[in-house]
Each structure stands twice: as structure tokens, then as C-alpha cells.
Design an enzyme around this catalytic site. Structure first.
Site, PDB file in Angstrom:
ATOM      1  N   LEU A  35       0.838  -1.201   0.000  1.00 23.24           N
ATOM      2  CA  LEU A  35       0.000   0.000   0.000  1.00 23.24           C
ATOM      3  C   LEU A  35       0.874   1.252   0.000  1.00 23.24           C
ATOM      4  O   LEU A  35       0.814   2.074   0.926  1.00 23.24           O
ATOM      5  CB  LEU A  35      -0.995   0.007   1.169  1.00 23.24           C
ATOM      6  N   ILE A  60       7.595  -6.631  -0.251  1.00 23.69           N
ATOM      7  CA  ILE A  60       8.382  -7.703  -0.892  1.00 23.69           C
ATOM      8  C   ILE A  60       9.887  -7.513  -0.686  1.00 23.69           C
ATOM      9  O   ILE A  60      10.664  -8.429  -0.927  1.00 23.69           O
ATOM     10  CB  ILE A  60       8.060  -7.849  -2.401  1.00 23.69           C
ATOM     11  N   ALA A  83       5.444  -3.349  -7.907  1.00 22.30           N
ATOM     12  CA  ALA A  83       6.597  -2.621  -8.466  1.00 22.30           C
ATOM     13  C   ALA A  83       6.425  -1.135  -8.204  1.00 22.30           C
ATOM     14  O   ALA A  83       5.328  -0.659  -7.924  1.00 22.30           O
ATOM     15  CB  ALA A  83       6.690  -2.856  -9.975  1.00 22.30           C
ATOM     16  N   THR A 131       7.292  -5.155 -18.661  1.00 23.25           N
ATOM     17  CA  THR A 131       6.949  -4.023 -19.520  1.00 23.25           C
ATOM     18  C   THR A 131       7.697  -4.073 -20.851  1.00 23.25           C
ATOM     19  O   THR A 131       8.804  -4.625 -20.929  1.00 23.25           O
ATOM     20  CB  THR A 131       7.309  -2.707 -18.791  1.00 23.25           C
ATOM     21  N   ASP A 132       7.122  -3.438 -21.863  1.00 22.35           N
ATOM     22  CA  ASP A 132       7.826  -3.324 -23.149  1.00 22.35           C
ATOM     23  C   ASP A 132       9.000  -2.344 -23.070  1.00 22.35           C
ATOM     24  O   ASP A 132       9.835  -2.294 -23.966  1.00 22.35           O
ATOM     25  CB  ASP A 132       6.852  -2.915 -24.274  1.00 22.35           C
ATOM     26  N   GLU A 133       9.065  -1.542 -21.980  1.00 21.95           N
ATOM     27  CA  GLU A 133      10.136  -0.538 -21.899  1.00 21.95           C
ATOM     28  C   GLU A 133      11.519  -1.174 -21.771  1.00 21.95           C
ATOM     29  O   GLU A 133      12.532  -0.512 -21.986  1.00 21.95           O
ATOM     30  CB  GLU A 133       9.878   0.428 -20.734  1.00 21.95           C
ATOM     31  N   TYR A 156      13.635   3.171 -14.276  1.00 21.06           N
ATOM     32  CA  TYR A 156      12.506   2.227 -14.174  1.00 21.06           C
ATOM     33  C   TYR A 156      12.717   1.034 -15.095  1.00 21.06           C
ATOM     34  O   TYR A 156      12.649  -0.123 -14.656  1.00 21.06           O
ATOM     35  CB  TYR A 156      11.179   2.943 -14.510  1.00 21.06           C
ATOM     36  N   LYS A 160      13.299  -2.998 -14.285  1.00 19.86           N
ATOM     37  CA  LYS A 160      12.407  -4.067 -14.780  1.00 19.86           C
ATOM     38  C   LYS A 160      13.208  -5.061 -15.635  1.00 19.86           C
ATOM     39  O   LYS A 160      12.982  -6.266 -15.569  1.00 19.86           O
ATOM     40  CB  LYS A 160      11.244  -3.478 -15.585  1.00 19.86           C
ATOM     41  N   LYS A 195       0.041   9.254 -14.241  1.00 24.54           N
ATOM     42  CA  LYS A 195       0.268   8.797 -15.612  1.00 24.54           C
ATOM     43  C   LYS A 195      -0.506   9.684 -16.574  1.00 24.54           C
ATOM     44  O   LYS A 195      -1.509  10.303 -16.195  1.00 24.54           O
ATOM     45  CB  LYS A 195      -0.147   7.319 -15.755  1.00 24.54           C
ATOM     46  N   HIS A 290      13.738  10.514 -22.761  1.00 26.05           N
ATOM     47  CA  HIS A 290      12.376  10.129 -23.188  1.00 26.05           C
ATOM     48  C   HIS A 290      12.396   9.199 -24.411  1.00 26.05           C
ATOM     49  O   HIS A 290      12.816   9.608 -25.495  1.00 26.05           O
ATOM     50  CB  HIS A 290      11.616  11.418 -23.526  1.00 26.05           C
TER      51      HIS A 290
HETATM   52  P1  NAD Z   1       1.012   0.625  -9.782  1.00 33.66           P
HETATM   53  O1  NAD Z   1       2.104   1.577  -9.451  1.00 33.66           O
HETATM   54  O2  NAD Z   1      -0.362   1.136 -10.050  1.00 33.66           O
HETATM   55  O3  NAD Z   1       0.849  -0.465  -8.632  1.00 33.66           O
HETATM   56  C1  NAD Z   1       1.952  -1.078  -8.023  1.00 33.66           C
HETATM   57  C2  NAD Z   1       1.454  -1.776  -6.760  1.00 33.66           C
HETATM   58  O4  NAD Z   1       2.591  -2.401  -6.136  1.00 33.66           O
HETATM   59  C3  NAD Z   1       0.842  -0.846  -5.728  1.00 33.66           C
HETATM   60  O5  NAD Z   1      -0.354  -1.399  -5.223  1.00 33.66           O
HETATM   61  C4  NAD Z   1       1.901  -0.748  -4.639  1.00 33.66           C
HETATM   62  O6  NAD Z   1       1.367  -0.511  -3.343  1.00 33.66           O
HETATM   63  C5  NAD Z   1       2.552  -2.117  -4.744  1.00 33.66           C
HETATM   64  N1  NAD Z   1       3.935  -2.119  -4.240  1.00 33.66           N
HETATM   65  C6  NAD Z   1       4.919  -1.233  -4.545  1.00 33.66           C
HETATM   66  N2  NAD Z   1       6.041  -1.529  -3.855  1.00 33.66           N
HETATM   67  C7  NAD Z   1       5.768  -2.648  -3.129  1.00 33.66           C
HETATM   68  C8  NAD Z   1       6.523  -3.438  -2.221  1.00 33.66           C
HETATM   69  N3  NAD Z   1       7.796  -3.137  -1.933  1.00 33.66           N
HETATM   70  N4  NAD Z   1       5.939  -4.525  -1.662  1.00 33.66           N
HETATM   71  C9  NAD Z   1       4.642  -4.834  -1.940  1.00 33.66           C
HETATM   72  N5  NAD Z   1       3.868  -4.098  -2.772  1.00 33.66           N
HETATM   73  C10 NAD Z   1       4.423  -3.017  -3.350  1.00 33.66           C
HETATM   74  O7  NAD Z   1       1.560  -0.230 -11.007  1.00 33.66           O
HETATM   75  P2  NAD Z   1       0.787  -0.816 -12.285  1.00 33.66           P
HETATM   76  O8  NAD Z   1       0.735   0.221 -13.321  1.00 33.66           O
HETATM   77  O9  NAD Z   1      -0.451  -1.465 -11.813  1.00 33.66           O
HETATM   78  O10 NAD Z   1       1.848  -1.906 -12.746  1.00 33.66           O
HETATM   79  C11 NAD Z   1       1.817  -3.228 -12.211  1.00 33.66           C
HETATM   80  C12 NAD Z   1       2.925  -4.032 -12.847  1.00 33.66           C
HETATM   81  O11 NAD Z   1       2.747  -4.071 -14.263  1.00 33.66           O
HETATM   82  C13 NAD Z   1       4.330  -3.459 -12.631  1.00 33.66           C
HETATM   83  O12 NAD Z   1       5.224  -4.512 -12.445  1.00 33.66           O
HETATM   84  C14 NAD Z   1       4.637  -2.716 -13.923  1.00 33.66           C
HETATM   85  O13 NAD Z   1       6.014  -2.687 -14.153  1.00 33.66           O
HETATM   86  C15 NAD Z   1       3.924  -3.590 -14.922  1.00 33.66           C
HETATM   87  N6  NAD Z   1       3.453  -2.908 -16.152  1.00 33.66           N
HETATM   88  C16 NAD Z   1       2.726  -1.762 -16.073  1.00 33.66           C
HETATM   89  C17 NAD Z   1       2.239  -1.189 -17.262  1.00 33.66           C
HETATM   90  C18 NAD Z   1       1.404   0.071 -17.231  1.00 33.66           C
HETATM   91  O14 NAD Z   1       1.099   0.609 -18.302  1.00 33.66           O
HETATM   92  N7  NAD Z   1       0.979   0.572 -16.090  1.00 33.66           N
HETATM   93  C19 NAD Z   1       2.516  -1.780 -18.490  1.00 33.66           C
HETATM   94  C20 NAD Z   1       3.299  -2.948 -18.517  1.00 33.66           C
HETATM   95  C21 NAD Z   1       3.734  -3.520 -17.338  1.00 33.66           C
HETATM   96  O1  DAU Z   2       5.064   0.893 -21.824  1.00 33.81           O
HETATM   97  C1  DAU Z   2       4.658   0.379 -20.585  1.00 33.81           C
HETATM   98  C2  DAU Z   2       4.902   1.405 -19.498  1.00 33.81           C
HETATM   99  O2  DAU Z   2       3.913   2.422 -19.676  1.00 33.81           O
HETATM  100  C3  DAU Z   2       4.816   0.817 -18.104  1.00 33.81           C
HETATM  101  O3  DAU Z   2       5.842  -0.127 -17.928  1.00 33.81           O
HETATM  102  C4  DAU Z   2       4.947   1.917 -17.043  1.00 33.81           C
HETATM  103  O4  DAU Z   2       4.779   1.376 -15.752  1.00 33.81           O
HETATM  104  C5  DAU Z   2       3.868   2.959 -17.301  1.00 33.81           C
HETATM  105  O5  DAU Z   2       4.018   4.025 -16.391  1.00 33.81           O
HETATM  106  C6  DAU Z   2       3.945   3.476 -18.742  1.00 33.81           C
HETATM  107  O6  DAU Z   2       5.145   4.266 -18.935  1.00 33.81           O
HETATM  108  P1  DAU Z   2       5.127   5.655 -19.753  1.00 33.81           P
HETATM  109  O7  DAU Z   2       6.261   6.476 -19.308  1.00 33.81           O
HETATM  110  O8  DAU Z   2       4.975   5.409 -21.210  1.00 33.81           O
HETATM  111  O9  DAU Z   2       3.712   6.257 -19.215  1.00 33.81           O
HETATM  112  P2  DAU Z   2       3.297   7.750 -18.793  1.00 33.81           P
HETATM  113  O10 DAU Z   2       1.814   7.758 -18.626  1.00 33.81           O
HETATM  114  O11 DAU Z   2       4.122   8.274 -17.678  1.00 33.81           O
HETATM  115  O12 DAU Z   2       3.651   8.587 -20.102  1.00 33.81           O
HETATM  116  C7  DAU Z   2       3.051   8.297 -21.339  1.00 33.81           C
HETATM  117  C8  DAU Z   2       3.638   9.256 -22.354  1.00 33.81           C
HETATM  118  O13 DAU Z   2       3.164  10.585 -22.060  1.00 33.81           O
HETATM  119  C9  DAU Z   2       5.139   9.344 -22.323  1.00 33.81           C
HETATM  120  O14 DAU Z   2       5.622   9.549 -23.645  1.00 33.81           O
HETATM  121  C10 DAU Z   2       5.434  10.582 -21.467  1.00 33.81           C
HETATM  122  C11 DAU Z   2       4.248  11.481 -21.763  1.00 33.81           C
HETATM  123  N1  DAU Z   2       3.793  12.352 -20.662  1.00 33.81           N
HETATM  124  C12 DAU Z   2       3.591  11.789 -19.435  1.00 33.81           C
HETATM  125  C13 DAU Z   2       3.153  12.564 -18.377  1.00 33.81           C
HETATM  126  C14 DAU Z   2       2.939  11.966 -17.012  1.00 33.81           C
HETATM  127  C15 DAU Z   2       3.521  13.684 -20.897  1.00 33.81           C
HETATM  128  O15 DAU Z   2       3.679  14.170 -22.029  1.00 33.81           O
HETATM  129  N2  DAU Z   2       3.079  14.448 -19.844  1.00 33.81           N
HETATM  130  C16 DAU Z   2       2.883  13.946 -18.601  1.00 33.81           C
HETATM  131  O16 DAU Z   2       2.504  14.723 -17.681  1.00 33.81           O
END
Ligand code: NAD
Ligand code: DAU
Length: 350
Positions: A35, A60, A83, A131-133, A156, A160, A195, A290
């Protein structure tokens, strides 16, 4: 089957927990989450009293706690989503990302390895959500496949990538039955407003500037979060140990065009004259390092396991906006307190 889902109170994790709790009443689902600012039990109120579900608060990174938990619960499987997930925060505080994403993953791998016990124990599957990153950035053409070389750029994505390598190392070295998926950008309900998409929804609702990094020309491949959860369900049940799958929406958008579309949807839903919200768009200093473009080739997942996305981007974005309009209390709660401080730090001088 007893499954530990980590990070189940976060954005994607809460959708995965809900899908598993509702679809598999015979499974016992434990949700382990620290949390942090991103974890929110309000994401799970609809399933919190289900008999096959239990929430466990824990970190974790705490190896002793993780070892004891696995010994006590004798899990059959892990779906690991916990994460630190936000690229901008990783630029400010990389060590936090090493701790949770690398050390935390290795702690889980060690605990799972003990229960796997070279095939003699109860442990059957370690599913690592990535992630694809990790693949770095594309130019104007091409797509990431499962064989694209790793080339992470942000703290980040470096963390990963490291965790992915550890998961593969535990499969190759100890035989741990692990699978990995690498997914593109998710969007949908319960997305924390740091985000791009939920941040801009929140700012439009509050008539605040919409901060677009650089020229808004960076490209992301957007996937509805429930389609990601569906893919995780299929891969968890059907993928061979040691395999990797890419997950993506085949849905590339420049950031500026995503935000223009969002502005148009919200002009209509808020009964504002056409063009009102677009006036809020503000170009700000670019993110360091970026990545220009991400695009996923999800052919393997489609061909091997039959997964395809179930909604178009327009449908998913419309449903997402409706969710935020109908959940103003959720949005108000997560944008008060520390969020204001975070926003000031990230955007005031940009
Ligand atoms: P998020 O930041 O919304 O959620 C992460 C969760 O992990 C939270 O509930 C947080 O409390 C928990 N957490 C963080 N540190 C912790 C710790 N030390 N121990 C236990 N719990 C902990 O993330 P998300 O966007 O839901 O992403 C989830 C997973 O999917 C991540 O591994 C991320 O890399 C991956 N992912 C995200 C995206 C995306 O677009 N958001 C895309 C591809 C992969
Ligand atoms: O590709 C998967 C990844 O997508 C996940 O692994 C990450 O956890 C998730 O956060 C996301 O990463 P991005 O960096 O792509 O997402 P974000 O929403 O932060 O940004 C999306 C795009 O928008 C990126 O090119 C940066 C830009 N951006 C982001 C923010 C927060 C802006 O232009 N302005 C903003 O304020």
C-alpha cells in the site's frame, strides 16, 4: 490452487485480482501489497468479502517476511505485479526502484524456489509481469518482438529489465517454472493520476493545464487494462514454463493526439463548447531520456494462445472517462495530500 498476487491493490493488479477471484471460485487468492501511494484498497471494495480472497499488507523487500509467508502458506503459484511503476519518479529516486523491482523480485524468487524444491514441492508457476520498456525505444518503424534485445534507458526500465533477467536466470539455473509477459501502456479505471491519461482527465475536470512533454510526438501503444488482465489469465494457465509473451494493443498514438481525443470526449461529456479543453494543452520541458516510440508485435500471443484485445481504443477511452466521472470520490481522495506535493515538484518548474 493457492495463488499469491503481489501488487494487487495497484492499477493493473486490482483488475487481475478481481478477474481471478470472480472467475475461479475454487482458487484461493492472496493479495500481498505494501500500500504505497499507488496501492489503494478502494480499488477492490467489490470483492473484499469474497470467501476465496484475502488481503495481506507487506513489503516484498522484506526477505524474512516473504520467506515466512511462503513457508506458512505453501503457495502453488505467484503472479508478481508489485513494483514502482512510474518513469518520472524513477528519474528522481532510482534506488527505490532497485529495491522494490530488483531486490523484491529476487526475494520472491528465492521463496518460490524453496517451495518448488526441484519439482518435489507444491510450487508450480512464477508469473512475472513486465513491460515493453525493457526493449528501449523504436524509431519511426519496426515493432518489439519477444526476441528483441534488451536496451532499457530509464532507471525504471533498467530495474524491470534486471528483474526479467533474474526470473529467466532462476528458470535456467534452478528449473523454476517461470513465465514473463512484457506489455505496452495500459489505461482504464483505477489508473493513478500521475500517468498521462488519468492526469489529463483530472486536469481537464479542474480546468488546469495539460502538460505535454516536448512536442507531444512520442508514440505509445495503448491497451485497455482489462484486456491486459485477460492476457495474464490466459498466459498463466496455458504458457509453457520458460516462455515469454509480448502483450500490446496494436494501437499506436502520439501523445498529442491521445490528449486531443481525450479533450474532445470530455468537451462532449461536460457540455463544453467544442475546442474548450484543447486550449488547456501546454507544452513543457521534455522527460530526460524520453523514449521516442514503443510498439508491440503480439502475434505470438495471438497465434499460440488465441488472445486478442476485446475493445477498441475509442470504446476503452470512453469507458475510462465515464469511470472517472462516476468515481469522483476516488479521484478526490488520491489527488489530495501527497499528490499535491508530488505535482508541484514535477510540474511547477517544468
Ligand atoms: P502501480 O504503481 O499502479 O501499482 C503497483 C502496486 O505495487 C501498488 O499497489 C503498490 O502498493 C505495490 N507495491 C509497490 N512496492 C511494493 C513493495 N515493496 N511490496 C509490496 N507491494 C508493493 O503499477 P501498475 O501500473 O499497476 O503496474 C503493475 C505491474 O505491471 C508493474 O510490475 C509494472 O512494471 C507492470 N506494467 C505496467 C504497465 C502500465 O502501463 N501501467 C505496463 C506494462 C507492465
Ligand atoms: O510501456 C509500458 C509502461 O507504460 C509501463 O511499464 C509503465 O509502468 C507505465 O508508467 C507506462 O510508462 P510511460 O512512461 O509510457 O507512461 P506515462 O503515462 O508516464 O507517459 C506516457 C507518455 O506521455 C510518455 O511519452 C510521457 C508522456 N507524458 C507523461 C506525463 C505523465 C507527458 O507528455 N506528460 C505527462 O505529464
Amino acid at each position: 490452487m493457492k495463488i499469491l498476487i503481489t501488487g494487487g491493490a495497484g492499477f493493473i493488479g486490482s483488475h487481475v485480482v478481481r478477474l481471478f477471484v470472480n472467475t475461479y471460485p475454487n482458487y484461493t487468492i492472496h493479495n500481498l501489497d505494501k500500500l504505497t501511494y499507488a496501492g489503494n484498497l478502494a480499488n477492490l471494495t467489490d470483492i473484499e468479502n469474497q470467501p476465496n480472497y484475502q488481503f495481506i499488507k507487506g513489503d516484498i523487500v522484506d526477505a524474512a517476511f516473504i520467506t515466512a509467508l511462503f513457508e506458512k502458506e505453501q503457495y502453488n503459484a505467484v503472479i508478481h505485479l508489485a513494483a514502482e511503476s512510474h518513469v518520472d519518479r524513477s528519474i528522481t529516486n532510482p534506488l527505490e526502484f532497485v529495491m522494490t523491482n530488483v531486490i523484491g523480485t529476487v526475494n520472491l524468487l528465492n521463496a518460490a524456489k524453496s517451495l518448488y524444491n526441484k519439482g518435489a514441492g507444491p510450487f508450480k508457476r512464477f508469473y512475472h509481469v513486465s513491460t515493453d520498456e525493457v526493449y528501449g525505444a523504436l524509431g519511426e518503424t519496426g515493432m518489439f518482438t519477444e526476441t528483441t534485445a534488451y536496451d532499457p534507458h530509464s532507471p525504471y526500465s533498467a530495474s524491470k529489465a534486471s528483474s526479467d533477467h533474474f526470473v529467466r536466470a532462476y528458470h535456467d539455473t534452478y528449473g523454476l517454472p517461470a513465465v514473463i509477459s512484457n506489455c505496452s501502456n495500459n489505461y482504464g479505471p483505477n489508473h493513478f493520476p500521475e500517468k498521462l491519461i488519468p492526469l489529463c482527465i483530472n486536469n481537464i475536470l479542474n480546468n488546469k493545464p495539460l502538460p505535454i512533454y516536448g512536442k507531444g510526438e512520442n508514440v505509445r501503444d495503448w491497451l485497455y487494462v482489462i484486456d491486459h488482465a485477460r492476457a495474464i489469465d490466459i498466459i498463466f494457465h496455458k504458457a509453457k514454463a520458460g516462455s515469454t509473451y509480448n502483450i500490446g494493443g496494436h494501437n499506436e498514438w502520439t501523445n498529442i493526439n491521445v490528449i486531443r481525443l481525450l479533450c474532445q470526449i470530455l468537451d462532449k461529456k461536460l457540455n463544453r463548447p467544442a475546442g474548450t479543453n484543447e486550449k488547456l494543452i501546454t507544452f513543457v520541458t521534455d522527460r530526460a531520456g524520453h523514449d521516442l516510440r514503443y510498439a508491440i508485435d503480439a502475434t505470438k500471443l495471438k497465434q499460440d494462445l488465441g488472445w486478442v484485445p476485446s475493445v477498441t481504443f475509442e470504446q476503452g477511452l470512453d469507458a475510462t472517462v465515464d469511470w472517472y466521472l462516476n468515481n469522483s470520490e476516488w479521484l478526490n481522495n488520491v489527488t489530495s495530500g501527497n499528490y499535491t506535493h508530488y505535482y508541484e515538484e514535477q510540474y511547477a518548474k517544468r
